[in-house]
Design a protein around this motif. Sequence first.
Motif, PDB file in Angstrom:
ATOM      1  N   UNK A 162     121.798  10.554 114.103  1.00 23.43           N
ATOM      2  CA  UNK A 162     122.150  10.555 112.680  1.00 23.43           C
ATOM      3  C   UNK A 162     123.651  10.334 112.516  1.00 23.43           C
ATOM      4  N   UNK A 163     124.046   9.105 112.170  1.00 26.19           N
ATOM      5  CA  UNK A 163     125.479   8.800 112.002  1.00 26.19           C
ATOM      6  C   UNK A 163     126.133   9.627 110.899  1.00 26.19           C
ATOM      7  N   UNK A 164     125.331  10.224 109.998  1.00 27.14           N
ATOM      8  CA  UNK A 164     125.904  11.079 108.963  1.00 27.14           C
ATOM      9  C   UNK A 164     126.407  12.403 109.541  1.00 27.14           C
ATOM     10  N   UNK A 169     119.026  11.818 105.633  1.00 23.77           N
ATOM     11  CA  UNK A 169     119.142  11.937 104.180  1.00 23.77           C
ATOM     12  C   UNK A 169     117.853  12.605 103.668  1.00 23.77           C
ATOM     13  N   UNK A 218     118.447  12.926  91.862  1.00 26.91           N
ATOM     14  CA  UNK A 218     119.848  12.545  92.085  1.00 26.91           C
ATOM     15  C   UNK A 218     120.784  13.446  91.276  1.00 26.91           C
ATOM     16  N   UNK A 219     120.394  13.786  90.044  1.00 27.47           N
ATOM     17  CA  UNK A 219     121.243  14.699  89.264  1.00 27.47           C
ATOM     18  C   UNK A 219     121.343  16.059  89.943  1.00 27.47           C
ATOM     19  N   UNK A 276     120.883  16.688  93.078  1.00 26.61           N
ATOM     20  CA  UNK A 276     121.575  16.568  94.366  1.00 26.61           C
ATOM     21  C   UNK A 276     123.092  16.455  94.157  1.00 26.61           C
ATOM     22  N   UNK A 277     123.502  15.473  93.349  1.00 29.48           N
ATOM     23  CA  UNK A 277     124.943  15.235  93.191  1.00 29.48           C
ATOM     24  C   UNK A 277     125.611  16.290  92.317  1.00 29.48           C
ATOM     25  N   UNK A 329     135.206  23.065 100.649  1.00 29.69           N
ATOM     26  CA  UNK A 329     136.602  22.682 100.369  1.00 29.69           C
ATOM     27  C   UNK A 329     137.447  23.799  99.769  1.00 29.69           C
ATOM     28  N   UNK A 369     139.060  19.698 107.021  1.00 32.02           N
ATOM     29  CA  UNK A 369     139.400  18.593 106.108  1.00 32.02           C
ATOM     30  C   UNK A 369     139.278  19.057 104.656  1.00 32.02           C
ATOM     31  N   UNK A 370     139.805  20.251 104.353  1.00 35.09           N
ATOM     32  CA  UNK A 370     139.597  20.813 103.023  1.00 35.09           C
ATOM     33  C   UNK A 370     140.494  20.185 101.962  1.00 35.09           C
ATOM     34  N   UNK A 371     139.965  20.096 100.747  1.00 37.90           N
ATOM     35  CA  UNK A 371     140.712  19.641  99.568  1.00 37.90           C
ATOM     36  C   UNK A 371     140.326  20.599  98.441  1.00 37.90           C
ATOM     37  N   UNK A 375     141.564  21.480  95.553  1.00 38.04           N
ATOM     38  CA  UNK A 375     141.559  21.036  94.155  1.00 38.04           C
ATOM     39  C   UNK A 375     140.212  20.383  93.825  1.00 38.04           C
ATOM     40  N   UNK A 376     139.747  19.530  94.725  1.00 35.80           N
ATOM     41  CA  UNK A 376     138.452  18.873  94.522  1.00 35.80           C
ATOM     42  C   UNK A 376     137.311  19.883  94.538  1.00 35.80           C
ATOM     43  N   UNK A 401     137.036  21.797  91.301  1.00 33.37           N
ATOM     44  CA  UNK A 401     136.471  20.985  90.218  1.00 33.37           C
ATOM     45  C   UNK A 401     134.954  20.843  90.372  1.00 33.37           C
TER      46      UNK A 401
END
Lengths: 206, 206
Positions: free
Chosen positions: B49-51, B67, B100-101, B103-104, B116, B128-130, B132-133, B136
């Motif tokens: 699984x490349x993911x 997925x 999709x709603x 999930x995302x 994050x 690899x945390x962000x 601020x993102x 949100x």
Amino acid sequence: MKIYDVEGFPNPARVRIALAEKGALDQVEFIPVDVMNGEHRSAEFRAKNPDAAVPCLELDDGSHISQCTAITEYIDASFDGPSLTGDTPVARARITMMNLRAENGLLNAVSAYFHHATPGLGPTLETDQCAEWGNRQKEVAGEMMVYLDDVLAKQDYLAGDAFSVADITAFAGLAFADLAKVEIPENLSHLRNWRSRVAARPSIAA
Amino acid sequence: MKIYDVEGFPNPARVRIALAEKGALDQVEFIPVDVMNGEHRSAEFRAKNPDAAVPCLELDDGSHISQCTAITEYIDASFDGPSLTGDTPVARARITMMNLRAENGLLNAVSAYFHHATPGLGPTLETDQCAEWGNRQKEVAGEMMVYLDDVLAKQDYLAGDAFSVADITAFAGLAFADLAKVEIPENLSHLRNWRSRVAARPSIAA
């Protein structure tokens, strides 16, 4: 059926290419949405599509389907012609998997870079930028390009031997990359050659 | 078929619930992946699984599907029982849209907050945390809960009258929300009642 969209934008292009592949472009009424003036964020449009995004499909009963993957799946099932979403459970699963990789890893990643780390659609619309995230997503898109090139070294299309919605999504992702000035590295010849082949399809070149 | 996963994690739960709904849990061999020690990022696992994520389905021919949406679609098509992905083009499109709603806007949003903007899985894995993102995305999840509550005020399940993969995805998203300490607001009674009903299904309560 009606489709609310903006001609030339990457996600609307996915739906238009799918319709063209099925020879069904003339069976849809397109209604332009004034995205540059924020019409997609109006209460009236959100009643159609709570995602506040184009494209949005309106069925004859007045109900709405949004999310490109859902719309293209509906188009594929509703019109004749070669399947864009797969004829067997395994084919469908591979197409769904590759479509999600192309969507999240390329199209949405380039979109995040464009909207968060460049001027995007301008200061009136880009009111919620997070540049750090946008720049990381540019890296994600670059890594996905390398992966897709590797896949295309072994097979003609992203999910196997047949053109599918996964190819449409990745093709639209590269169009968005052009818009955002994210280049395909020169050495990714399989991805570049695939892009040329897809661009020459009657559904796109015509 | 084999499934590489971690029991109890939110995305693996989506596949296990789908299998249980189809009465097919005993037809799969589960192979644990040592995510806490980074096994999912090893070259050996990425070849599957490349993911670099769980779950990952291995078919009898040795090929892999990853997925969750692709895996649950394959499970739905491969085993008997009520459809989890829709019996008509319109039903399929609505389920795909709502999945999709969920999930995302819920599961992935809560996941982004967790990975994050909180200690997540710890400093060795969260490199690899962000923040601020992440913060949100916690707001995005809160807005999606309000939207889902509104949908569930009008119908029994997220895509209509029948339980579907969209419900499974949202249910797993709320489990992830618990893990990340993101609470469902008290006033979202439709979402809370739906959660209780889904939790009582034999595929989950058993």
